[in-house]
Write a protein that holds these residues in place. Sequence first.
Motif, mmCIF file in Angstrom:
data_model
loop_
_atom_site.group_PDB
_atom_site.id
_atom_site.type_symbol
_atom_site.label_atom_id
_atom_site.label_comp_id
_atom_site.label_asym_id
_atom_site.label_seq_id
_atom_site.Cartn_x
_atom_site.Cartn_y
_atom_site.Cartn_z
ATOM 1 N N GLU B 80 6.118 -6.063 1.445
ATOM 2 C CA GLU B 80 5.581 -5.141 2.442
ATOM 3 C C GLU B 80 5.748 -3.695 1.966
ATOM 4 O OE1 GLU B 80 7.143 -5.601 6.392
ATOM 5 O OE2 GLU B 80 5.444 -4.533 7.260
ATOM 6 N N CYS B 81 6.922 -3.385 1.434
ATOM 7 C CA CYS B 81 7.156 -2.035 0.898
ATOM 8 C C CYS B 81 6.180 -1.734 -0.233
ATOM 9 C CB CYS B 81 8.604 -1.915 0.431
ATOM 10 S SG CYS B 81 8.882 -0.530 -0.685
ATOM 11 N N VAL B 82 5.983 -2.683 -1.111
ATOM 12 C CA VAL B 82 5.075 -2.469 -2.246
ATOM 13 C C VAL B 82 3.664 -2.183 -1.731
ATOM 14 C CG1 VAL B 82 4.054 -3.516 -4.311
ATOM 15 C CG2 VAL B 82 6.469 -3.916 -3.790
ATOM 16 N N GLN B 83 3.255 -2.911 -0.716
ATOM 17 C CA GLN B 83 1.924 -2.636 -0.153
ATOM 18 C C GLN B 83 1.881 -1.267 0.509
ATOM 19 O OE1 GLN B 83 -0.200 -5.733 2.114
ATOM 20 N NE2 GLN B 83 -0.822 -4.184 3.598
ATOM 21 N N GLN B 84 2.956 -0.924 1.209
ATOM 22 C CA GLN B 84 2.978 0.364 1.914
ATOM 23 C C GLN B 84 2.950 1.542 0.939
ATOM 24 O OE1 GLN B 84 6.483 -0.348 4.269
ATOM 25 N NE2 GLN B 84 5.325 -1.189 5.995
ATOM 26 N N LEU B 85 3.523 1.360 -0.242
ATOM 27 C CA LEU B 85 3.522 2.444 -1.238
ATOM 28 C C LEU B 85 2.186 2.512 -1.989
ATOM 29 C CD1 LEU B 85 7.129 2.086 -2.769
ATOM 30 C CD2 LEU B 85 6.340 3.744 -1.069
ATOM 31 N N SER B 86 1.369 1.494 -1.805
ATOM 32 C CA SER B 86 0.094 1.452 -2.534
ATOM 33 C C SER B 86 -0.983 2.245 -1.807
ATOM 34 C CB SER B 86 -0.375 0.006 -2.688
ATOM 35 O OG SER B 86 0.556 -0.737 -3.438
ATOM 36 N N THR B 87 -2.037 2.545 -2.522
ATOM 37 C CA THR B 87 -3.209 3.206 -1.946
ATOM 38 C C THR B 87 -4.436 2.442 -2.442
ATOM 39 O OG1 THR B 87 -3.486 4.602 -3.888
ATOM 40 C CG2 THR B 87 -2.075 5.453 -2.121
ATOM 41 N N PRO B 88 -5.606 2.756 -1.875
ATOM 42 C CA PRO B 88 -6.805 2.093 -2.396
ATOM 43 C C PRO B 88 -6.962 2.322 -3.903
ATOM 44 C CG PRO B 88 -7.318 3.238 -0.347
ATOM 45 C CD PRO B 88 -5.907 3.609 -0.713
ATOM 46 N N GLN B 89 -6.459 3.458 -4.408
ATOM 47 C CA GLN B 89 -6.609 3.762 -5.838
ATOM 48 C C GLN B 89 -5.556 3.055 -6.694
ATOM 49 O OE1 GLN B 89 -6.674 6.358 -3.360
ATOM 50 N NE2 GLN B 89 -8.873 5.866 -3.380
ATOM 51 N N THR B 90 -4.325 2.979 -6.167
ATOM 52 C CA THR B 90 -3.242 2.391 -6.954
ATOM 53 C C THR B 90 -2.570 1.293 -6.152
ATOM 54 O OG1 THR B 90 -2.884 4.568 -7.910
ATOM 55 C CG2 THR B 90 -1.173 2.905 -8.287
ATOM 56 N N ASP B 91 -2.872 0.069 -6.539
ATOM 57 C CA ASP B 91 -2.342 -1.062 -5.785
ATOM 58 C C ASP B 91 -1.211 -1.716 -6.583
ATOM 59 O OD1 ASP B 91 -1.819 -3.225 -4.259
ATOM 60 O OD2 ASP B 91 -3.903 -3.906 -4.103
ATOM 61 N N PHE B 92 0.022 -1.403 -6.182
ATOM 62 C CA PHE B 92 1.182 -1.937 -6.910
ATOM 63 C C PHE B 92 1.331 -3.448 -6.734
ATOM 64 C CE2 PHE B 92 2.668 2.534 -6.023
ATOM 65 C CZ PHE B 92 2.510 2.992 -7.338
ATOM 66 N N ILE B 93 0.704 -3.999 -5.696
ATOM 67 C CA ILE B 93 0.704 -5.455 -5.539
ATOM 68 C C ILE B 93 -0.015 -6.070 -6.739
ATOM 69 C CG2 ILE B 93 -0.260 -7.363 -4.179
ATOM 70 C CD1 ILE B 93 1.986 -6.158 -2.653
ATOM 71 N N VAL B 94 -1.080 -5.429 -7.155
ATOM 72 C CA VAL B 94 -1.860 -5.947 -8.270
ATOM 73 C C VAL B 94 -1.236 -5.570 -9.613
ATOM 74 C CG1 VAL B 94 -4.102 -5.810 -9.462
ATOM 75 C CG2 VAL B 94 -4.008 -5.951 -6.959
ATOM 76 N N LYS B 95 -0.840 -4.311 -9.767
ATOM 77 C CA LYS B 95 -0.405 -3.875 -11.097
ATOM 78 C C LYS B 95 1.106 -3.863 -11.299
ATOM 79 C CE LYS B 95 -0.239 1.016 -11.135
ATOM 80 N NZ LYS B 95 -0.409 2.113 -11.993
ATOM 81 N N GLY B 96 1.866 -4.147 -10.241
ATOM 82 C CA GLY B 96 3.312 -4.136 -10.373
ATOM 83 C C GLY B 96 3.871 -2.719 -10.339
#
Lengths: 687, 687
Positions: B80-96
């Motif tokens: 959930e935190c990883v998603q919350q820190l992500s944006t449409p431009q930078t998705d840490f769920i996808v790129k770690g």
Amino acid sequence: MTRWFAVLFLLVAGIARADEGMWTFNNFPSDLVKARYGFAPSQEWLTKVRRSTARIAGGCSASFVSPNGLVMTNHHCVRECVQQLSTPQTDFIVKGFYAATAQQERQCPAFEVNKLVDITDVTAELTKATQGKEGAAFRDAQRAEIARLEKACATAADIRCDVVTLYRGGMYNLYKYQRFQDVRLVFAPEEAIAFFGGDPDNFEFPRYDYDVSFVRVYQDGKPAKVDDYLRWSARGAQDGELTFVAGNPGGTSRLLTVAQLTYQRDYALPERLFQLAQMRGMLDEFQQRGPEFTRISNNLKFGVENSYKALVGRREALVDRDFFAKKVAEEQKLREWVKADATRQQRFGQAWDNIAKATDTLREMRLRLRLLEQSAGAGSDLFGYARALVRASEELPKPNEQRLEEYAEARKPELEQQLFSPAPVYPKLEEALLTFYLTKLREQLGPDDPVVKKVLGKQSPRALASKAVSNSRLANPQVRRQLYTGGAAALGSSKDSMVELVRVLDEEARAIRKRYEEEVESVADKNGELIARARFEAYGTSTYPDATFTLRLSFGQVKGYQGGDGKPVPPFTQVAGLFERATGEDPFRLPPSWLQAKPRLELQTPFDFVSSNDIIGGNSGSPIFNKDAEVVGIVFDGNIQSLGGEYGFDESVNRTVSVHSQGILEGLRKVYNARRLLEELGQGGGG
Amino acid sequence: MTRWFAVLFLLVAGIARADEGMWTFNNFPSDLVKARYGFAPSQEWLTKVRRSTARIAGGCSASFVSPNGLVMTNHHCVRECVQQLSTPQTDFIVKGFYAATAQQERQCPAFEVNKLVDITDVTAELTKATQGKEGAAFRDAQRAEIARLEKACATAADIRCDVVTLYRGGMYNLYKYQRFQDVRLVFAPEEAIAFFGGDPDNFEFPRYDYDVSFVRVYQDGKPAKVDDYLRWSARGAQDGELTFVAGNPGGTSRLLTVAQLTYQRDYALPERLFQLAQMRGMLDEFQQRGPEFTRISNNLKFGVENSYKALVGRREALVDRDFFAKKVAEEQKLREWVKADATRQQRFGQAWDNIAKATDTLREMRLRLRLLEQSAGAGSDLFGYARALVRASEELPKPNEQRLEEYAEARKPELEQQLFSPAPVYPKLEEALLTFYLTKLREQLGPDDPVVKKVLGKQSPRALASKAVSNSRLANPQVRRQLYTGGAAALGSSKDSMVELVRVLDEEARAIRKRYEEEVESVADKNGELIARARFEAYGTSTYPDATFTLRLSFGQVKGYQGGDGKPVPPFTQVAGLFERATGEDPFRLPPSWLQAKPRLELQTPFDFVSSNDIIGGNSGSPIFNKDAEVVGIVFDGNIQSLGGEYGFDESVNRTVSVHSQGILEGLRKVYNARRLLEELGQGGGG
């Protein structure tokens, strides 16, 4: 003296039982009706009623209401046809349909009406054919005999013959029907009024639905002539009046054993509900993609929501402790009666345990059976067409007696009508359904299951579904016809993506079906027969068989009941209430026709009503009529309390919900100005 | 001689029971472990282990793995935190995500880590406070005493104190934690490898997930210093090795009465599954609207799918005849022991029937309770914020002892962290969830229910949801802070659409909650206490309490098992298998980092493994370690057979699934080149 009278009355009531029962026409308890309501239907009366009714092969009931083949049924029974006749430009679901002239009547793409002609008892034939056999041998012998009987009976394409298993095997009857496949739409109101209140009001009462439609059966391109049809009652249903419903209840499970009911409660119903719930969520959101997505999926959504709510109600009946305990006690009583006599024990004693064992087998195989066979394709039309083509090419060359039952000679007209239907196929919806199916297949069998691996390979469910839909030409009925007539050679060389998908699954699917038929179904059939005979010997035949989507007659009376909140629910609603309930927002949004007609409408006209008739799904579209066999309304639903009727009838609250005949006429006259139709119904004068 | 030895061995084994149990640290059966595995954990060992573990307030477990506040847990626990820190431009769920420097560590918006400091027995206090009380009085007294104890204990904002009910009321302990609310993300792999295999592989084994992440707890803006932490094992888990898991199992139901289990089986579980299934279908299709729809709903979808599969497994355990019969027999045995003595019968005899009656009450109120209180809003963040604000404005002015428990003084730091979280709110998802909620509200209470009428008026669920979301400003944390600090006056005059929606529902919601607490919960608590005492008297305290999301220790060993198909499942998977399983299609698509690293990887490195430790949901992220308290892996799942562990443990097939410590290191070294992290773990040399 008074006290004696009361006791006597109770005894009579005891004999007369409740308004329970979906009775066959050849075993109707006229004496019972006489005792309760002072009217005993005669044989003549029964015959006339029987000849005035019809069945819609897709799963509904109907009645003939004019000598010119005019058939009355529910809007929701012709809903699929109405959607199929619609286009993105003209949506008859939204705007309704009325053929003001005979020329405007439009043929439904795949619609079959059956009129019951004759019933013959074939119990002796079936019993003889399966005598001493078990498992696969029992199943094969039974299927062969059924195929033989049906073929011998179905002497022409417009004769349909079905062997029907009654009392779970206690009796076999051959039902002979006249089959009408040229059926044309005459009148369908807007869905907004036919299904006013939508899912929230479904199975509820008070209710305000105008769920009525008319179609016409044709023969040789002309309206079919019928000798018997129902006339209209002058006043329509009255409070307390004796009412009859003639229709085709689809199925009940009142004679199942406790082991079978437990399976329903713990596995069959909840697992089916999980699927329906997920599909429902999927469809809700699918419709958010745009109005065309809504149009093409509305029929399916209606079906899914309707089944969901119905099965929730059924499940609740089974998890009710008292209800289930009664079922256990009933079985115990019969088993004890069997045990009390050594001969009986020897003849029937093992039946319940045998069924319980078969049910355990079913539990263990249920996922594969459901995924590979019973629900394969999750409703995708293309998948269904492909499977029918693949199997027809393998089955039709076999001797009639050895085919899968749906490919038997007597069933071909139905098969071919479905297969060659010009109904549109919606690729986006197909893709969604097939994705759903393949996802469930992988989820429930696991990604390492050999079948799953064979089907998916390295593809995702969505990728495969999308490819299978876009690379298939089966949406075109001509292509299907070519493959069908080309037989095994054409199918074998077909590179159609959907045919290929079906081919990958079919060996496993057939294998699990075979196992099911031999190890579960035939055991349940054979031992069900034994239990049915034990029941006959113990209680006589003064009872009715479980529903089997064949013609039944139920009696009852117009009668309110006590709602879940303890308050009395009156038996009628009026047109006025419809306007009070309307919010302007779907599904409580009235169509313009009704809003405009409001000043002309007699607001106190009865609209919908309830009666204590014992019905179930399949009875939709049944006429409800008085002792003079005059239409007083049309059945379209049961109340929420009636959903447990699958397993047993509770007269205090189970209710049939109908549109009142006066409400129907008021709408036809003042909202739709349907003069041609009213005249044909003998109601022209009032227009 | 040999035979005698065997008998003796069996007796010992009989005493030693199975690897069952989620033991409290103050009642750990060291003797039992000694008997089974030849090692008895000392008090010192237990203390060290206890101090090295942590709890993630959102529902996971974790361990300290460096003196500088480095915490190891699962990827799915920080998802959930990883998603919350992500944006449409930078998705840490996808790129770690990897913080190569301390400065790059990023604070999670609403994340709390708890470190257990102390446990105090407060059974006497609670018992005294509620003595002779029942229903509302019992509940009020209990709540007041708990609020008092927790407030007295929580002397600072970074001290968290929870009174925990153990053995269903047999014992009350006060758990004191150090609370960390400044938690920063250090490392999270791509979800494609953390949750490789996705839902199809979830709860399955063999498994290939790299479900590990690291966060760091901060104090006063600096990494927190910790004295106790776990070191790394040199070899990692070995076949047959004794393993311990220290973590916070969320909840089990092994001590429920048969009436309560029946309710779970027939109502709670199936009905929750119907909701989850529908939401799942909705989310699947929601994601088809585009990649951004997928990004914002992936976290929820993961949760829904995970719960769905877990609850399916639980339900299957309860509908298993033999399993349920065992539960019935256990209860019967204890009840008979009670009955055998008049005093005991007087003290405990009524407890089961009282609970059964309360369960009947629950059944009757369950829909309103769920819809208006427990699941109100269906997960909408805005709805949740609005409700917290409305209730805080009413509760906080009350004396501490009279508040709803989540607004007690000791809980404020948690409440405020959640309320002021800067995590993004996604309007499209909010709209979908709120539509879902309002639709269910109308569907299940019926359109004529006064609350439904009050809430919807003439609007459709979707129209109201859309309006409530677009006209609310609660997505802005500053707005929430103003309303919170403004108290009743600010809330009372707020015209925020979501606040207004909550206000319409809240009176009814509070009323049904109150009724539930007084007529169901307090009865179950009070009588649960009695049954717990009867159990202690009958069997002693050599048993463990049901899980309560508090720290527990379980023991077991690395051990394969027999799969559902009868074939043996070996205990380990290797990196090689990961590449074999990859298809290139989601969820079997490997991220580029792993594909590129393949030539460098030692393919025989153990990746995931199973052990016989007894765990359940909440244990995710728990360290699994050897008798030297060295990390041999990290727990991330149970196998499918472990799902029935909610109600009972079956050592033959229940398995804990962990990422192997060697697999973790191999990835950190060769895929992520995470030098700073490896050095901190004392593994820098291998890099």
